[in-house]
Design an enzyme around this catalytic site. Structure first.
Site, PDB file in Angstrom:
ATOM      1  N   GLY A 101     -19.496   6.113  24.243  1.00  0.00           N
ATOM      2  CA  GLY A 101     -20.078   5.341  25.126  1.00  0.00           C
ATOM      3  C   GLY A 101     -20.957   5.999  26.039  1.00  0.00           C
ATOM      4  N   GLY A 102     -20.800   6.238  27.321  1.00  0.00           N
ATOM      5  CA  GLY A 102     -21.748   6.693  28.304  1.00  0.00           C
ATOM      6  C   GLY A 102     -22.724   8.027  27.689  1.00  0.00           C
ATOM      7  N   GLU A 140     -11.450  -2.501  25.307  1.00  0.00           N
ATOM      8  CA  GLU A 140     -12.033  -3.207  26.660  1.00  0.00           C
ATOM      9  C   GLU A 140     -11.935  -4.870  26.016  1.00  0.00           C
ATOM     10  OE1 GLU A 140     -15.652  -1.305  27.010  1.00  0.00           O
ATOM     11  OE2 GLU A 140     -14.540   0.581  27.718  1.00  0.00           O
ATOM     12  N   SER A 146     -14.928   9.539  26.234  1.00  0.00           N
ATOM     13  CA  SER A 146     -15.458  10.720  26.971  1.00  0.00           C
ATOM     14  C   SER A 146     -15.990  11.879  26.185  1.00  0.00           C
ATOM     15  CB  SER A 146     -14.527  11.514  28.150  1.00  0.00           C
ATOM     16  OG  SER A 146     -14.248  10.284  29.092  1.00  0.00           O
TER      17      SER A 146
END
Ligand code: 13P
Length: 266
Positions: A242-243, A108, A221
């Protein structure tokens, strides 16, 4: 000595990258919840856990984490120690705040903020010289994979982006861009193929011994459903998440899975 045995001698990292998430209040709530559910026994010595928070939440995270063995890191630190770099944070500022762990070259940063292999290399070299531990991210886009360019891209990102000198505080994260935030985790075959390629390339950049010691994390993921299969791979030394790192329950589960993988390694 078998390849499996060599894998088991490497450090294992369970690291959460919160990206632009986590106000101070949310940071506090996360660590309060994590504390109440954290594995009671000591973590295996080779297992590291970390969360990369917003710079504004650093103080809160360091305070509220208490004696939890979770390191706190920054997602982006500049290579210069001060100067006219609006919006950036320097190594000395991070060190003063009590942080010695940084991400560099996340896709990113590359995609939205113009990070290149050259600037990522400058950051990693500077931070390592200042005593930081650095997780340096690499990975191909979907188009690059579809065009069979994965190995060329990884080779370029390693050759042009990693520091010239090996450091035992350097960690690489393989994060295929097409797997980030999409729910499309790399299959164990895809992950192992890329990680083995990265390790072989690291051996040409540094040497075989250094490449065998260097942890290579998988990111993209990662969830508790897919993580154990990834941790079982000989060249995967943990995850950059991440999430699934934003919720204390799933982050704690990932840590438990890391503990399990370390134990079966002893
Ligand atoms: P997700 O786990 O949300 O796909 O993010 C991965 C990542 O970019 C970690 O740095």
């Amino acid at each position: 000595m078998s390849e499996r045995r060599l894998f088991r001698r490497r450090a294992l990292w369970i690291a959460g990258n919160w990206k632009m998430n986590g106000t101070r209040a949310e940071t506090q709530a996360f660590f309060d919840a994590l504390k109440s559910s954290f594995p009671k026994s000591d973590l295996p010595a080779a297992l590291h856990t970390a969360i990369f928070v917003s710079p504004l939440s650093i103080d809160r995270a360091l305070t509220v984490r208490g004696d939890l063995p979770v390191e706190i890191g920054l997602q982006n630190v500049h290579f210069e120690s001060k100067g006219a770099y609006t919006g950036e944070i320097s190594g000395p500022m991070a060190l003063e705040a009590g942080v010695k762990l940084a991400l560099v070259g996340h896709s990113e940063r590359r995609q939205y903020f113009g990070e290149t292999d050259a600037t990522a290399k400058r950051r990693t070299e500077s931070l390592l010289a200042q005593g930081f531990t650095v997780i340096h991210c690499i990975g191909e886009t979907k188009t690059e994979r579809l065009e069979n360019q994965t190995e060329n891209v990884l080779a370029r990102q390693i050759d042009d982006g990693l520091p010239t000198e090996y450091s035992d505080r350097l960690i690489v994260a393989y994060e295929p861009v097409w797997a980030i935030g999409t729910g499309l985790t790399a299959t164990p075959e895809q992950a192992e193929e890329a990680h083995a390629f990265i390790r072989a390339r690291l051996a040409t950049c540094y040497n075989r011994e250094a490449a065998e010691k260097l942890p290579i994390l998988y990111g993209g993921s990662v969830t508790p459903e897919v993580f154990p299969a990834l941790l079982a791979l000989p060249n995967v030394d943990g995850g950059l998440v991440g999430g699934a790192s934003l919720k204390p329950e799933s982050f704690r589960t990932l840590i438990e899975q890391g503990v399990e993988a370390s134990r079966s390694a002893e």
